[in-house]
Design an enzyme around this catalytic site. Sequence first.
Site, short mmCIF file in Angstrom:
data_model
loop_
_atom_site.label_atom_id
_atom_site.label_comp_id
_atom_site.label_asym_id
_atom_site.label_seq_id
_atom_site.Cartn_x
_atom_site.Cartn_y
_atom_site.Cartn_z
N CYS A 7 0.81 -1.22 0.00
CA CYS A 7 0.00 0.00 0.00
C CYS A 7 0.85 1.28 0.00
O CYS A 7 0.29 2.37 -0.03
CB CYS A 7 -0.95 -0.02 1.19
SG CYS A 7 -2.02 -1.48 1.19
N HIS A 58 -2.41 8.27 5.89
CA HIS A 58 -2.70 6.94 5.33
C HIS A 58 -4.12 6.55 5.75
O HIS A 58 -4.86 6.04 4.93
CB HIS A 58 -1.67 5.94 5.85
CG HIS A 58 -1.74 4.61 5.17
ND1 HIS A 58 -1.68 4.47 3.80
CD2 HIS A 58 -1.87 3.35 5.66
CE1 HIS A 58 -1.76 3.18 3.48
NE2 HIS A 58 -1.89 2.48 4.59
N GLU A 106 -0.77 5.60 13.52
CA GLU A 106 -0.43 6.81 12.77
C GLU A 106 -0.58 8.05 13.64
O GLU A 106 0.22 8.99 13.57
CB GLU A 106 -1.29 6.92 11.50
CG GLU A 106 -0.83 8.06 10.58
CD GLU A 106 -1.50 8.02 9.21
OE1 GLU A 106 -2.45 7.24 9.01
OE2 GLU A 106 -1.03 8.77 8.32
N LYS A 121 -9.38 8.18 2.26
CA LYS A 121 -9.96 6.83 2.18
C LYS A 121 -11.37 6.79 2.78
O LYS A 121 -12.12 5.85 2.52
CB LYS A 121 -9.06 5.82 2.90
CG LYS A 121 -7.72 5.59 2.21
CD LYS A 121 -6.87 4.56 2.93
CE LYS A 121 -5.52 4.34 2.24
NZ LYS A 121 -4.59 5.48 2.41
N HIS A 180 -9.70 2.26 0.06
CA HIS A 180 -8.25 2.05 0.05
C HIS A 180 -7.83 1.51 -1.32
O HIS A 180 -8.14 0.36 -1.66
CB HIS A 180 -7.86 1.07 1.16
CG HIS A 180 -6.40 1.00 1.42
ND1 HIS A 180 -5.44 1.47 0.55
CD2 HIS A 180 -5.71 0.48 2.49
CE1 HIS A 180 -4.24 1.27 1.06
NE2 HIS A 180 -4.38 0.67 2.23
N PHE A 221 2.00 -3.50 4.04
CA PHE A 221 2.40 -4.79 4.59
C PHE A 221 3.88 -5.02 4.28
O PHE A 221 4.41 -4.57 3.27
CB PHE A 221 1.58 -5.91 3.96
CG PHE A 221 0.15 -5.98 4.43
CD1 PHE A 221 -0.28 -5.28 5.55
CD2 PHE A 221 -0.78 -6.78 3.76
CE1 PHE A 221 -1.60 -5.35 5.99
CE2 PHE A 221 -2.09 -6.86 4.20
CZ PHE A 221 -2.51 -6.15 5.30
#
Length: 412
Positions: A162, A302, A313, A334, A339, A398
């Site tokens: 991502c 994010h 975050e 998002k 996403h 990830f």
Amino acid sequence: MNRVVVTGVSAITPLGNDIDTSWENLLAGKSGIAEVTAFDASEFTARIAGEVKDFDAKEFIPHKQAKRMERFTQFAVAANQMLMESTGLKLEGDERERAGVVIGVGLGGLETIEKQHAKLEKSGPKKITPFFIPIIIGNMAAGQVSIFAEAQGPNLCMCTACASGTHAIGQAYTDIMLGRADVMICGGAESTITPLGFAGFTAMKALSTRNDDPATASRPFDAGRDGFVMGEGAGLLLLESLEHAQKRGAEILAEVVGFGASSDAYHMTAPPEDGAGMARAMRAAIREAKIDPSEIDHINAHGTSTKLNDSCETKAIKMVFGDHAKNIAISANKSQIGHLLGGAGGVEAAFAVKTLATGIIPGTANQIEADPECDLDYVKDGKREQQANYALSNSFGFGGTNGCMLFKKFEE
């Protein structure tokens, strides 16, 4: 070192099939999330997504070539066609060797893999298309864009989950800053709203199951968040050296002044609870720009709408900015587009640039119930007219990979 500027942005998102429509609908607080239409999702626990609607590749790509592209590649090529048209850039002569492409893709051609595998099982190997491999590989988005743009410089794909789109912009920025190229097309693209893609993320219990209320399902930083919503699309930036942009009289939207990358070195999918890896990426971008953290006005977060990401975050932002953290306007796109995985960094960076260029900060939708762990300014009441001078754009993926771009309002 060359100064690097942004001279164009383009996007195809669940909110619109061009950047202007997407931006307008983002500021209006609209949602691009609805029930899945790409396949029958009735057996899945999560049945909603941020799909791109009414996209016709033939508007941008000859039919024969479009048939030999996965949807994520079509998005990238179409976004590039719009980028070239809006910026008036046409690469010619030796200039083509000084122009490159870096596009991030997280997963690649899942839809074709699924269909071809089914054909293999039913009819045997002779029925597999000879274009199978070229269609599915993630770097074909950058490859096809380079063909259409006639860009003969670097041709690269970032595959960092991502964070792919953000790392692609960081690589492109570095190439121009170091003098390897004068022009770079960069960003991210993704389209994995398929049965296998959904099955993988639902098996991880990563997706929101608020199926009865799609528009409010994605709730970054809200206490009621229950997972992310898959989206698809592409976002591209045109970067140029300042000298190249001024020589051709290009409109300059913003300057790129920092890029940070870091690793959590911790876990396959989970960040450390203190957000230290995320903080290292933000600090690296700020350090490269040689500014004080207190000069940052805006963060395009994010903000996935997952329990762990959003709290981490928030902690990371507090770790980097201290008391100034509460003064920063934080947006999580998002909440309205879902996403976009490998495409997220490209689209969100394009929105961060629009924020600097227009003096309007997008809101974060679906702030319904305050979370004591997420107690910063998430612009919860909709768009805000506020001139930001510096904007960070965060992406985390990830594998413990983190990326952060730092943009500045352009001044001579």
